[in-house]
Design a protein around this motif. Structure first.
Motif, PDB file in Angstrom:
ATOM      1  N   SER A 148      12.661  12.639 -13.065  1.00  0.00           N
ATOM      2  CA  SER A 148      13.072  13.955 -12.577  1.00  0.00           C
ATOM      3  C   SER A 148      11.883  14.901 -12.417  1.00  0.00           C
ATOM      4  CB  SER A 148      14.102  14.563 -13.530  1.00  0.00           C
ATOM      5  OG  SER A 148      13.541  14.720 -14.809  1.00  0.00           O
ATOM      6  N   LEU A 149      10.662  14.364 -12.444  1.00  0.00           N
ATOM      7  CA  LEU A 149       9.476  15.203 -12.274  1.00  0.00           C
ATOM      8  C   LEU A 149       9.415  15.758 -10.854  1.00  0.00           C
ATOM      9  CD1 LEU A 149       6.714  13.055 -14.034  1.00  0.00           C
ATOM     10  CD2 LEU A 149       7.973  14.990 -14.965  1.00  0.00           C
ATOM     11  N   ASN A 150       8.944  16.990 -10.745  1.00  0.00           N
ATOM     12  CA  ASN A 150       8.759  17.556  -9.409  1.00  0.00           C
ATOM     13  C   ASN A 150       7.339  17.254  -8.922  1.00  0.00           C
ATOM     14  OD1 ASN A 150       6.977  19.561 -10.408  1.00  0.00           O
ATOM     15  ND2 ASN A 150       8.700  20.907 -10.879  1.00  0.00           N
ATOM     16  N   ILE A 151       7.043  17.634  -7.697  1.00  0.00           N
ATOM     17  CA  ILE A 151       5.758  17.315  -7.074  1.00  0.00           C
ATOM     18  C   ILE A 151       4.591  17.952  -7.846  1.00  0.00           C
ATOM     19  CG2 ILE A 151       4.404  17.426  -4.933  1.00  0.00           C
ATOM     20  CD1 ILE A 151       6.908  15.628  -4.807  1.00  0.00           C
ATOM     21  N   ASP A 152       4.763  19.170  -8.333  1.00  0.00           N
ATOM     22  CA  ASP A 152       3.709  19.825  -9.124  1.00  0.00           C
ATOM     23  C   ASP A 152       3.351  19.008 -10.355  1.00  0.00           C
ATOM     24  OD1 ASP A 152       3.564  22.047  -7.444  1.00  0.00           O
ATOM     25  OD2 ASP A 152       5.122  23.117  -8.553  1.00  0.00           O
ATOM     26  N   GLU A 153       4.370  18.483 -11.017  1.00  0.00           N
ATOM     27  CA  GLU A 153       4.144  17.712 -12.240  1.00  0.00           C
ATOM     28  C   GLU A 153       3.481  16.365 -11.947  1.00  0.00           C
ATOM     29  OE1 GLU A 153       7.886  19.559 -14.772  1.00  0.00           O
ATOM     30  OE2 GLU A 153       8.252  17.948 -13.314  1.00  0.00           O
ATOM     31  N   VAL A 154       3.863  15.733 -10.862  1.00  0.00           N
ATOM     32  CA  VAL A 154       3.232  14.466 -10.481  1.00  0.00           C
ATOM     33  C   VAL A 154       1.771  14.717 -10.099  1.00  0.00           C
ATOM     34  CG1 VAL A 154       3.295  12.490  -8.914  1.00  0.00           C
ATOM     35  CG2 VAL A 154       5.439  13.450  -9.770  1.00  0.00           C
TER      36      VAL A 154
ATOM     37  N   PHE B 120      -3.368  16.918  -3.942  1.00  0.00           N
ATOM     38  CA  PHE B 120      -2.383  15.851  -4.092  1.00  0.00           C
ATOM     39  C   PHE B 120      -1.636  15.614  -2.787  1.00  0.00           C
ATOM     40  CE2 PHE B 120       2.020  14.598  -4.899  1.00  0.00           C
ATOM     41  CZ  PHE B 120       1.827  13.405  -5.576  1.00  0.00           C
ATOM     42  N   LYS B 121      -1.189  16.691  -2.144  1.00  0.00           N
ATOM     43  CA  LYS B 121      -0.446  16.553  -0.887  1.00  0.00           C
ATOM     44  C   LYS B 121      -1.301  15.917   0.198  1.00  0.00           C
ATOM     45  CE  LYS B 121       2.924  20.262  -1.522  1.00  0.00           C
ATOM     46  NZ  LYS B 121       3.380  21.575  -1.057  1.00  0.00           N
TER      47      LYS B 121
ATOM     48  N   GLN C 256       1.493   8.522   4.815  1.00  0.00           N
ATOM     49  CA  GLN C 256       1.825   9.050   6.139  1.00  0.00           C
ATOM     50  C   GLN C 256       3.124   9.866   6.153  1.00  0.00           C
ATOM     51  OE1 GLN C 256       0.747   5.515   6.103  1.00  0.00           O
ATOM     52  NE2 GLN C 256      -1.222   6.520   6.277  1.00  0.00           N
ATOM     53  N   GLU C 257       3.411  10.537   5.056  1.00  0.00           N
ATOM     54  CA  GLU C 257       4.582  11.394   4.966  1.00  0.00           C
ATOM     55  C   GLU C 257       4.364  12.385   3.825  1.00  0.00           C
ATOM     56  OE1 GLU C 257       9.373  10.894   5.322  1.00  0.00           O
ATOM     57  OE2 GLU C 257       8.219   9.211   4.613  1.00  0.00           O
ATOM     58  N   SER C 258       5.030  13.525   3.924  1.00  0.00           N
ATOM     59  CA  SER C 258       4.868  14.520   2.859  1.00  0.00           C
ATOM     60  C   SER C 258       5.498  13.993   1.571  1.00  0.00           C
ATOM     61  CB  SER C 258       5.510  15.842   3.250  1.00  0.00           C
ATOM     62  OG  SER C 258       6.907  15.734   3.210  1.00  0.00           O
ATOM     63  N   PRO C 259       4.939  14.355   0.425  1.00  0.00           N
ATOM     64  CA  PRO C 259       5.477  13.839  -0.831  1.00  0.00           C
ATOM     65  C   PRO C 259       6.929  14.239  -1.073  1.00  0.00           C
ATOM     66  CG  PRO C 259       3.693  15.401  -1.254  1.00  0.00           C
ATOM     67  CD  PRO C 259       3.759  15.186   0.209  1.00  0.00           C
ATOM     68  N   GLY C 260       7.288  15.462  -0.705  1.00  0.00           N
ATOM     69  CA  GLY C 260       8.662  15.898  -0.914  1.00  0.00           C
ATOM     70  C   GLY C 260       9.670  15.025  -0.180  1.00  0.00           C
ATOM     71  N   LYS C 261       9.419  14.781   1.090  1.00  0.00           N
ATOM     72  CA  LYS C 261      10.322  13.951   1.891  1.00  0.00           C
ATOM     73  C   LYS C 261      10.342  12.511   1.392  1.00  0.00           C
ATOM     74  CE  LYS C 261      10.090  16.507   6.216  1.00  0.00           C
ATOM     75  NZ  LYS C 261       9.685  16.464   7.619  1.00  0.00           N
ATOM     76  N   TRP C 262       9.158  11.987   1.074  1.00  0.00           N
ATOM     77  CA  TRP C 262       9.043  10.602   0.633  1.00  0.00           C
ATOM     78  C   TRP C 262       9.797  10.383  -0.674  1.00  0.00           C
ATOM     79  CZ3 TRP C 262       6.976   7.633  -3.343  1.00  0.00           C
ATOM     80  CH2 TRP C 262       6.758   6.286  -3.062  1.00  0.00           C
ATOM     81  N   PHE C 263       9.559  11.258  -1.662  1.00  0.00           N
ATOM     82  CA  PHE C 263      10.244  11.141  -2.943  1.00  0.00           C
ATOM     83  C   PHE C 263      11.751  11.282  -2.764  1.00  0.00           C
ATOM     84  CE2 PHE C 263       6.171  11.675  -5.058  1.00  0.00           C
ATOM     85  CZ  PHE C 263       6.342  10.977  -6.246  1.00  0.00           C
ATOM     86  N   GLN C 264      12.170  12.255  -1.965  1.00  0.00           N
ATOM     87  CA  GLN C 264      13.602  12.472  -1.768  1.00  0.00           C
ATOM     88  C   GLN C 264      14.261  11.242  -1.162  1.00  0.00           C
ATOM     89  OE1 GLN C 264      14.842  15.486   1.061  1.00  0.00           O
ATOM     90  NE2 GLN C 264      16.711  15.839  -0.080  1.00  0.00           N
TER      91      GLN C 264
END
Length: 130
Positions: A45-51, A62-63, A71-79
């Motif tokens: 359940s970690l968010n992008i800031d924590e990763v 990191f981004k 080749q994709e933003s971390p938010g979209k990829w993780f989701q």
């Protein structure tokens, strides 16, 4: 002392190509470490800031690194990865939406259901009925 001797010998014998090789080893090690942190925390359940913090990087660094590798933003990829895993659990009747939404980084069941429906076109409840 012996390590220093062998490094000097290799540098003398192979010149610049030896330094290029050493640099490539360091780059690959950093990439591997970065990817290991990503894969290890994919379904937490970690968010992008924590990763990013776990990768010892600022959020912007990191981004940039993430987009370079995936080749994709971390938010979209993780989701997408998390929603696909949730879908699999729901299809196999291994869990209910109310049991897993927090495990996949959502603050509420409503947010999870909305993201799920936007991604797949149907709600998590509907997937369990089929």
């Amino acid at each position: 002392m012996k390590f220093e001797e062998i490094m000097l010998y290799l540098a003398d014998k192979y010149g610049q190509s030896f330094f290029v090789y050493l640099h490539s080893l360091l780059i690959n090690e950093r990439e591997l470490s970065f990817k290991m942190v990503i894969e290890k925390n994919l379904y937490t359940s970690l968010n992008i800031d924590e990763v990013a913090f776990l990768c010892n990087m600022s959020l912007s660094t990191f981004k940039r690194k993430f987009i370079q590798l995936y080749q994709e933003s971390p938010g979209k990829w993780f989701q997408l990865k998390r929603l696909n895993k949730a879908k699999k659990l729901l299809l196999n009747n291994e869990a209910t939406p109310s049991e897993i939404y927090m495990d996949f980084g959502y603050d509420s069941l409503s947010n999870f259901s909305t993201a799920f429906k936007n991604q797949f076109g149907y709600s998590p409840k509907n997937i369990m009925k089929t």
